[in-house]
Design a protein around this motif. Structure first.
Motif, PDB file in Angstrom:
ATOM      1  N   VAL A 288       0.843  -1.205   0.000  1.00 11.53           N
ATOM      2  CA  VAL A 288       0.000   0.000   0.000  1.00 11.53           C
ATOM      3  C   VAL A 288       0.875   1.251   0.000  1.00 11.53           C
ATOM      4  O   VAL A 288       0.611   2.211  -0.744  1.00 11.53           O
ATOM      5  N   GLN A 289       1.939   1.221   0.810  1.00 17.61           N
ATOM      6  CA  GLN A 289       2.825   2.391   0.841  1.00 17.61           C
ATOM      7  C   GLN A 289       3.464   2.648  -0.526  1.00 17.61           C
ATOM      8  O   GLN A 289       3.620   3.802  -0.923  1.00 17.61           O
ATOM      9  N   ILE A 290       3.795   1.580  -1.216  1.00 18.80           N
ATOM     10  CA  ILE A 290       4.399   1.748  -2.540  1.00 18.80           C
ATOM     11  C   ILE A 290       3.371   2.318  -3.527  1.00 18.80           C
ATOM     12  O   ILE A 290       3.648   3.250  -4.277  1.00 18.80           O
ATOM     13  N   ILE A 291       2.152   1.771  -3.475  1.00 23.12           N
ATOM     14  CA  ILE A 291       1.095   2.245  -4.383  1.00 23.12           C
ATOM     15  C   ILE A 291       0.860   3.738  -4.186  1.00 23.12           C
ATOM     16  O   ILE A 291       0.740   4.501  -5.142  1.00 23.12           O
ATOM     17  N   LYS A 292       0.825   4.149  -2.911  1.00 18.47           N
ATOM     18  CA  LYS A 292       0.499   5.547  -2.625  1.00 18.47           C
ATOM     19  C   LYS A 292       1.701   6.476  -2.845  1.00 18.47           C
ATOM     20  O   LYS A 292       1.604   7.689  -2.643  1.00 18.47           O
ATOM     21  N   GLY A 293       2.826   5.919  -3.236  1.00 19.85           N
ATOM     22  CA  GLY A 293       4.007   6.747  -3.493  1.00 19.85           C
ATOM     23  C   GLY A 293       4.708   7.177  -2.212  1.00 19.85           C
ATOM     24  O   GLY A 293       5.481   8.130  -2.202  1.00 19.85           O
ATOM     25  N   ARG A 301       9.789   6.298  -6.882  1.00 21.42           N
ATOM     26  CA  ARG A 301       8.421   6.307  -6.368  1.00 21.42           C
ATOM     27  C   ARG A 301       7.449   5.973  -7.498  1.00 21.42           C
ATOM     28  O   ARG A 301       7.640   6.448  -8.619  1.00 21.42           O
ATOM     29  N   SER A 302       6.395   5.222  -7.170  1.00 29.88           N
ATOM     30  CA  SER A 302       5.427   4.823  -8.193  1.00 29.88           C
ATOM     31  C   SER A 302       4.871   6.041  -8.923  1.00 29.88           C
ATOM     32  O   SER A 302       4.744   6.040 -10.150  1.00 29.88           O
ATOM     33  N   THR A 303       4.574   7.092  -8.176  1.00 33.58           N
ATOM     34  CA  THR A 303       3.939   8.261  -8.782  1.00 33.58           C
ATOM     35  C   THR A 303       4.868   8.933  -9.792  1.00 33.58           C
ATOM     36  O   THR A 303       4.437   9.322 -10.874  1.00 33.58           O
ATOM     37  N   ASP A 304       6.173   9.020  -9.430  1.00 33.23           N
ATOM     38  CA  ASP A 304       7.132   9.641 -10.364  1.00 33.23           C
ATOM     39  C   ASP A 304       7.264   8.805 -11.625  1.00 33.23           C
ATOM     40  O   ASP A 304       7.295   9.331 -12.744  1.00 33.23           O
ATOM     41  N   VAL A 305       7.348   7.487 -11.437  1.00 30.04           N
ATOM     42  CA  VAL A 305       7.539   6.602 -12.581  1.00 30.04           C
ATOM     43  C   VAL A 305       6.358   6.724 -13.552  1.00 30.04           C
ATOM     44  O   VAL A 305       6.534   6.785 -14.768  1.00 30.04           O
ATOM     45  N   LEU A 306       5.157   6.794 -12.995  1.00 24.92           N
ATOM     46  CA  LEU A 306       3.982   6.905 -13.868  1.00 24.92           C
ATOM     47  C   LEU A 306       3.964   8.226 -14.620  1.00 24.92           C
ATOM     48  O   LEU A 306       3.579   8.279 -15.790  1.00 24.92           O
TER      49      LEU A 306
END
Ligand code: 4AD
Ligand code: MG
Length: 511
Positions: A288-293, A301-306
């Motif tokens: 969950v922590q990874i999903i939320k960045g 971070r997942s958000t940056d990668v997206l």
């Protein structure tokens, strides 16, 4: 030798170089030039160019060859000649031709057809090269799955299809009439697998399962094939060890035996080879922590990668639009050779296909970002959450220890932290998401009864299941692999519908 064993198939032509033999098959393609007809023969095992020349056959035979429509069936006799430039490396120089069935106006041509049209013609679509490759990957995966479990000493069992109980919740059951009594089509063979594991030690089921989910996603079928091993004396860690070893074995077998098929599918196999690396194991909390960045993976971070992905997608869209416009203008200007026109048109069509997928991504990524950031702790993962999480990894990821409320009734609570149930989901990379769901089973009869009540399941249907806890209960675990989800990822397909010969899903019962 039996007569049928004498039939030569295209895949074995290398053993017959220089000889005269007869191939039987269908016309997959036809090209003509002065005094020559080039037939691309398809026999199910491969393709072979067969050359019919006015110099080697009668005028009548030649005109038959020239008049053949796509998918006409025939037998061709000729000499096998090595020719590296040809598909499959051999060519047949025809001396005789026997028409079996003439076919005109075959509805599927080389031009782009819409997926609805192709699905309506699934019985014919199966003959195309891509579908051929996918079905062979499926076949190889099935064989490897059996091979793995058999070599590990598992006993294959067939679970019933008609059941009185709901293994995976009551929301997506297909109800049928069983001699006047309601029965459901099985959602999972697991509960029966647990009974059999207590008899045999380690078992696996491999059968059709049914879910009446009214969802039109790229990963849902109403009828799909599931492989469900169940192991006595396995805890969740043993379960994850087995899943990892098993998936690695199956993917490696496909890589080894389906080189040509993966080439036809233009599959980049590097991603598949990554299965030889360790699969990360994350708790639900970490995931969950990874999903939320909020948590980085290898410094990202997942958000940056997206956000980076989105920029790349937009850049590629601009490139394609520009390139296609350029090609179209050049073609319009005229003076181009026939072959060059065909090449350009082919490129344009191909890039248009890619564009469609890119535009879908351009629409999706902002939504994924949104839903990732607003993910509510405690909930199950949706497709987009899985995509966001797996984007950071290039191997399948295992997520375990889920909030017990979102998982099935039969999962064991973590004794150290009963908020969590000892379930595990395996999420495939490249946006594919869940391919395996499993976990350790609850052994405590009272806790199971509580869960059965909580899930509003009919207790009397589970009496036999509770017996397994009353008579010689042992810790045990298992999992379920969705065959179509696996094949979809291995082949990198846009939708599971292409992984099964005749898909059954919301909105599709025919053909
Ligand atoms: O996660 P699920 O629902 O788990 C079970 O059914 C357990 N009884 C398995 C077990 O522990 N023995 O389903 C398992 C897998 C999913 O991970 C997914 O790959 C596939 O089955 N699956 C579907 N595939 C295609 N279409 C659907 N509608 C699917 N639903 C599940
Ligand atoms: Mg699941």
């Amino acid at each position: 030798m039996y007569d049928y064993k004498k039939q030569v198939y295209i895949q074995n032509l290398s053993k017959h170089e220089g000889t005269v033999l007869t191939l039987k098959g269908w016309v997959a393609n036809k090209r003509e030039s002065k005094g020559l007809v080039f037939l691309n023969l398809r026999d199910g095992t491969g393709l072979c160019q067969c050359v019919v020349s006015t110099a080697s056959v009668s005028a009548e035979t030649f005109s038959t060859a020239a008049s053949l429509g796509l998918e006409s069936s025939l037998s061709l006799t000729g000499r096998v000649v090595k020719d590296e430039r040809q598909l499959g490396g051999f060519e047949l120089q025809v001396i005789d031709l026997m028409l079996i069935s003439s076919c005109q106006d075959y509805p599927i041509s080389n031009k782009e057809h819409g997926v609805e049209f192709l699905s309506d013609n699934r019985h014919l679509w199966l003959r195309s090269r891509r579908q051929w490759a996918i079905m062979r990957v499926r076949n190889q995966a099935i064989f490897a799955i059996h091979e793995y479990f058999q070599k590990e000493g598992f006993v294959q069992m067939d679970a019933p299809i008609f059941t009185g109980n709901a293994c995976e919740g009551t929301t997506d059951l297909f109800e049928t009439d069983f001699f006047g009594e309601p029965a459901y089509l099985s959602q999972s063979g697991q509960l029966y697998g647990e009974a059999m594991a207590m008899a045999m030690g380690r078992i696996y089921t491999f059968g059709p399962t049914f879910r009446s989910e009214k969802s039109k996603t790229r990963r849902h079928l109403a009828e799909f094939w599931m492989i469900e091993p169940e192991m006595a004396f396995f805890d969740i860690i043993d379960d994850m060890d087995l899943i990892e070893d098993f998936l690695r074995f199956v993917v490696n077998r496909v890589l080894e035996h389906c080189v040509k098929e993966l080439e036809v599918l233009e599959r980049n196999t590097d991603m598949l080879k990554n299965v030889n690396n360790i699969f990360p194991r994350l708790t639900y909390d970490e995931a969950v922590q990874i999903i939320k960045g909020q948590k980085e993976v290898n410094g990202r971070r997942s958000t940056d990668v997206l956000e980076e992905d989105l920029k790349l997608v937009q850049k590629r869209i601009a490139e394609i639009v520009e390139d296609n416009a350029k090609r179209e203008a050049e073609m319009k200007a005229g003076g181009m050779k026939k072959g060059v026109i065909a090449f350009n048109q082919n490129m344009i069509d191909k890039q248009k296909q890619e564009l469609k997928q890119l535009e879908e991504q351009e629409r999706n990524i902002p939504q994924w970002l949104d839903s990732a950031q607003s993910f509510q702790y405690g909930g199950d993962f949706g497709g987009s959450d899985e995509t966001v999480l797996t984007r950071l990894f290039d191997v399948p990821v295992m997520v375990y220890d889920w909030p017990h409320e979102v998982k099935a009734f039969y999962l064991k609570r973590n004794p150290d932290n009963p908020r969590f149930a000892r379930g595990v989901d395996v999420l495939a990379p490249e946006g594919y998401g869940e391919i395996v769901g499993g976990g350790e089973r609850e052994t405590d009869e009272e806790k199971l009864k509580e869960k059965i009540i909580e899930h509003q399941l009919p207790m009397n249907e589970f009496e036999w299941y509770l017996d397994l806890r009353r008579f010689g209960s042992v810790p045990h675990s298992g999992f379920g692999l969705g065959l179509e989800r696996l094949v979809s990822w291995v082949c990198k397909l846009p939708h599971v519908r292409e992984t099964i010969p005749f898909p059954r899903m919301y909105g599709r019962l025919n053909p």
